[in-house]
Design an enzyme around this catalytic site. Sequence first.
Site, PDB file in Angstrom:
ATOM      1  N   SER A 146       0.843  -1.196   0.000  1.00 53.16           N
ATOM      2  CA  SER A 146       0.000   0.000   0.000  1.00 53.16           C
ATOM      3  C   SER A 146       0.876   1.243   0.000  1.00 53.16           C
ATOM      4  O   SER A 146       1.987   1.219   0.552  1.00 53.16           O
ATOM      5  CB  SER A 146      -0.903   0.045   1.236  1.00 53.16           C
ATOM      6  N   TYR A 156      -1.331  -0.877  10.435  1.00 54.16           N
ATOM      7  CA  TYR A 156      -1.602  -1.315   9.057  1.00 54.16           C
ATOM      8  C   TYR A 156      -0.454  -0.831   8.162  1.00 54.16           C
ATOM      9  O   TYR A 156       0.112  -1.613   7.382  1.00 54.16           O
ATOM     10  CB  TYR A 156      -2.928  -0.744   8.577  1.00 54.16           C
TER      11      TYR A 156
HETATM   12  N1  LIG Z   1      -8.856  -0.756  -1.071  1.00 52.96           N
HETATM   13  C1  LIG Z   1      -7.837   0.070  -0.839  1.00 52.96           C
HETATM   14  O1  LIG Z   1      -8.003   1.315  -0.742  1.00 52.96           O
HETATM   15  C2  LIG Z   1      -6.467  -0.466  -0.671  1.00 52.96           C
HETATM   16  C3  LIG Z   1      -6.240  -1.818  -0.402  1.00 52.96           C
HETATM   17  N2  LIG Z   1      -4.964  -2.261  -0.258  1.00 52.96           N
HETATM   18  C4  LIG Z   1      -4.684  -3.677   0.015  1.00 52.96           C
HETATM   19  O2  LIG Z   1      -5.300  -4.470  -1.006  1.00 52.96           O
HETATM   20  C5  LIG Z   1      -5.501  -5.796  -0.503  1.00 52.96           C
HETATM   21  C6  LIG Z   1      -6.898  -6.252  -0.854  1.00 52.96           C
HETATM   22  O3  LIG Z   1      -7.802  -5.428  -0.135  1.00 52.96           O
HETATM   23  P1  LIG Z   1      -9.198  -4.971  -0.775  1.00 52.96           P
HETATM   24  O4  LIG Z   1      -9.506  -5.798  -1.948  1.00 52.96           O
HETATM   25  O5  LIG Z   1      -9.175  -3.487  -0.899  1.00 52.96           O
HETATM   26  O6  LIG Z   1     -10.165  -5.326   0.444  1.00 52.96           O
HETATM   27  P2  LIG Z   1     -11.504  -6.186   0.521  1.00 52.96           P
HETATM   28  O7  LIG Z   1     -11.978  -6.002   1.927  1.00 52.96           O
HETATM   29  O8  LIG Z   1     -12.409  -5.849  -0.606  1.00 52.96           O
HETATM   30  O9  LIG Z   1     -11.023  -7.703   0.310  1.00 52.96           O
HETATM   31  C7  LIG Z   1     -10.211  -8.291   1.288  1.00 52.96           C
HETATM   32  C8  LIG Z   1     -10.031  -9.754   0.943  1.00 52.96           C
HETATM   33  O10 LIG Z   1      -9.164 -10.344   1.909  1.00 52.96           O
HETATM   34  C9  LIG Z   1      -9.774 -11.519   2.429  1.00 52.96           C
HETATM   35  N3  LIG Z   1      -9.371 -11.730   3.827  1.00 52.96           N
HETATM   36  C10 LIG Z   1      -9.520 -10.863   4.853  1.00 52.96           C
HETATM   37  N4  LIG Z   1      -9.069 -11.431   5.992  1.00 52.96           N
HETATM   38  C11 LIG Z   1      -8.662 -12.697   5.674  1.00 52.96           C
HETATM   39  C12 LIG Z   1      -8.131 -13.781   6.406  1.00 52.96           C
HETATM   40  N5  LIG Z   1      -7.966 -13.717   7.733  1.00 52.96           N
HETATM   41  N6  LIG Z   1      -7.812 -14.918   5.742  1.00 52.96           N
HETATM   42  C13 LIG Z   1      -8.004 -15.010   4.407  1.00 52.96           C
HETATM   43  N7  LIG Z   1      -8.512 -14.018   3.645  1.00 52.96           N
HETATM   44  C14 LIG Z   1      -8.836 -12.879   4.290  1.00 52.96           C
HETATM   45  C15 LIG Z   1     -11.283 -11.259   2.313  1.00 52.96           C
HETATM   46  O11 LIG Z   1     -11.976 -12.484   2.189  1.00 52.96           O
HETATM   47  P3  LIG Z   1     -12.791 -13.196   3.394  1.00 52.96           P
HETATM   48  O12 LIG Z   1     -13.478 -12.129   4.208  1.00 52.96           O
HETATM   49  O13 LIG Z   1     -13.727 -14.108   2.655  1.00 52.96           O
HETATM   50  O14 LIG Z   1     -11.765 -13.944   4.175  1.00 52.96           O
HETATM   51  C16 LIG Z   1     -11.339 -10.526   0.981  1.00 52.96           C
HETATM   52  O15 LIG Z   1     -11.371 -11.449  -0.079  1.00 52.96           O
HETATM   53  C17 LIG Z   1      -5.239  -5.710   1.000  1.00 52.96           C
HETATM   54  O16 LIG Z   1      -3.962  -6.257   1.293  1.00 52.96           O
HETATM   55  C18 LIG Z   1      -5.237  -4.205   1.293  1.00 52.96           C
HETATM   56  O17 LIG Z   1      -4.408  -3.870   2.407  1.00 52.96           O
HETATM   57  C19 LIG Z   1      -3.864  -1.426  -0.374  1.00 52.96           C
HETATM   58  C20 LIG Z   1      -4.058  -0.095  -0.647  1.00 52.96           C
HETATM   59  C21 LIG Z   1      -5.363   0.469  -0.835  1.00 52.96           C
HETATM   60  C1  LIG Z   2      -4.808   3.245   1.151  1.00 56.54           C
HETATM   61  C2  LIG Z   2      -4.843   2.048   2.004  1.00 56.54           C
HETATM   62  O1  LIG Z   2      -4.018   1.162   2.009  1.00 56.54           O
HETATM   63  C3  LIG Z   2      -5.950   1.862   2.860  1.00 56.54           C
HETATM   64  N1  LIG Z   2      -7.118   1.641   2.083  1.00 56.54           N
HETATM   65  C4  LIG Z   2      -6.101   3.096   3.758  1.00 56.54           C
HETATM   66  O2  LIG Z   2      -7.249   3.509   3.998  1.00 56.54           O
HETATM   67  O3  LIG Z   2      -5.067   3.603   4.237  1.00 56.54           O
END
Ligand SMILES: NC(=O)C1=CN([C@@H]2O[C@H](COP(=O)(O)OP(=O)(O)OC[C@H]3O[C@@H](n4cnc5c(N)ncnc54)[C@H](OP(=O)(O)O)[C@@H]3O)[C@@H](O)[C@H]2O)C=CC1
Ligand SMILES: CC(=O)[C@H](N)C(=O)O
Length: 259
Positions: A146, A156
């Site tokens: 991120s 985080y």
């Molecule tokens: N959206 C954003 O603004 C940003 C996101 N990111 C990163 O992108 C990645 C994906 O996030 P994003 O798609 O946005 O979030 P979502 O919440 O849309 O998806 C998160 C996914 O992670 C899975 N997950 C969560 N906890 C667990 C666990 N304990 N074991 C296995 N799977 C798990 C969830 O599935 P389930 O609940 O079924 O387990 C889900 O499929 C993350 O690493 C996040 O930090 C980075 C920067 C920005």
């Molecule tokens: C940008 C990220 O990784 C995250 N979604 C946040 O809210 O900081």
Amino acid sequence: MSTALITGGSAGLGLEFARQLAADRHDLVLVARNEERLKQVAEELRAAHGVAVEVLPADLSLPDDVERVARRLAVVGGRPGEEDLRPVGLLVNNAGFATSASFATGRVTTERRGIDVMVKAVVELTHAAVGQMLERDRGAILNVGSVAALTAGGTYAAAKAYVRTFTESLAVELKGTGVTATLLSPGFTHTEFHARAGIPESAIVPGWGWLDAGYVVRTALADARRGVVLSTPSVRYKVAVAVLRSAPRWAVRAVGKYR
Ligand SMILES: NC(=O)C1=CN([C@@H]2O[C@H](COP(=O)(O)OP(=O)(O)OC[C@H]3O[C@@H](n4cnc5c(N)ncnc54)[C@H](OP(=O)(O)O)[C@@H]3O)[C@@H](O)[C@H]2O)C=CC1
Ligand SMILES: CC(=O)[C@H](N)C(=O)O
């Protein structure tokens, strides 16, 4: 056609990775906790693209579940008991989450779970995959970090900072082999992430704007295919990273969670 294993494949960026990789004729192994959603995604992608999709329900905060996924990643193919399994050619360590709680008043169990999923599981799954990829001298690791990794935005951000340095170090170690390592650093992207963290997107007005998950994933996959180590989708978030990397740390601390 290679096989990609995606953690967090039930929603958000992980679901988008699954859709785009299936459209590009990759077989998939999808990992997340919600088995029902994984099964729905698998049915959708088998029907739409005729690819093989394995559903591997796992909670990556649980060591035994991580070990089970690591065993799947370690498959080289052709060994006894592996007859029906193809080796994974692309590992996307994507699963992750954040909480809106502050460190001091939040639950330490939640902090521990974040480290388990976004650091420990990433390390263990990467190690399992790299072993077989080096044996075959081909493969790719795509870790999702991120832009927050460059901020002082809580535990985080700290977890993502680990993944950033870990992935860059891995890329150095793998240089000259047929295996690559890429770190994806998304900015704010429309997924379920913020709602799950109890932070409605309407409450966030990131100065650098919101990104579309499809665009983030297209950029990440294109960069990974070219062996790019640091993938930061969009010019504006490339500028954000440059600003965060060059700004004095007192200014970065003053911003806290970059917005
Ligand atoms: N959206 C954003 O603004 C940003 C996101 N990111 C990163 O992108 C990645 C994906 O996030 P994003 O798609 O946005 O979030 P979502 O919440 O849309 O998806 C998160 C996914 O992670 C899975 N997950 C969560 N906890 C667990 C666990 N304990 N074991 C296995 N799977 C798990 C969830 O599935 P389930 O609940 O079924 O387990 C889900 O499929 C993350 O690493 C996040 O930090 C980075 C920067 C920005
Ligand atoms: C940008 C990220 O990784 C995250 N979604 C946040 O809210 O900081």
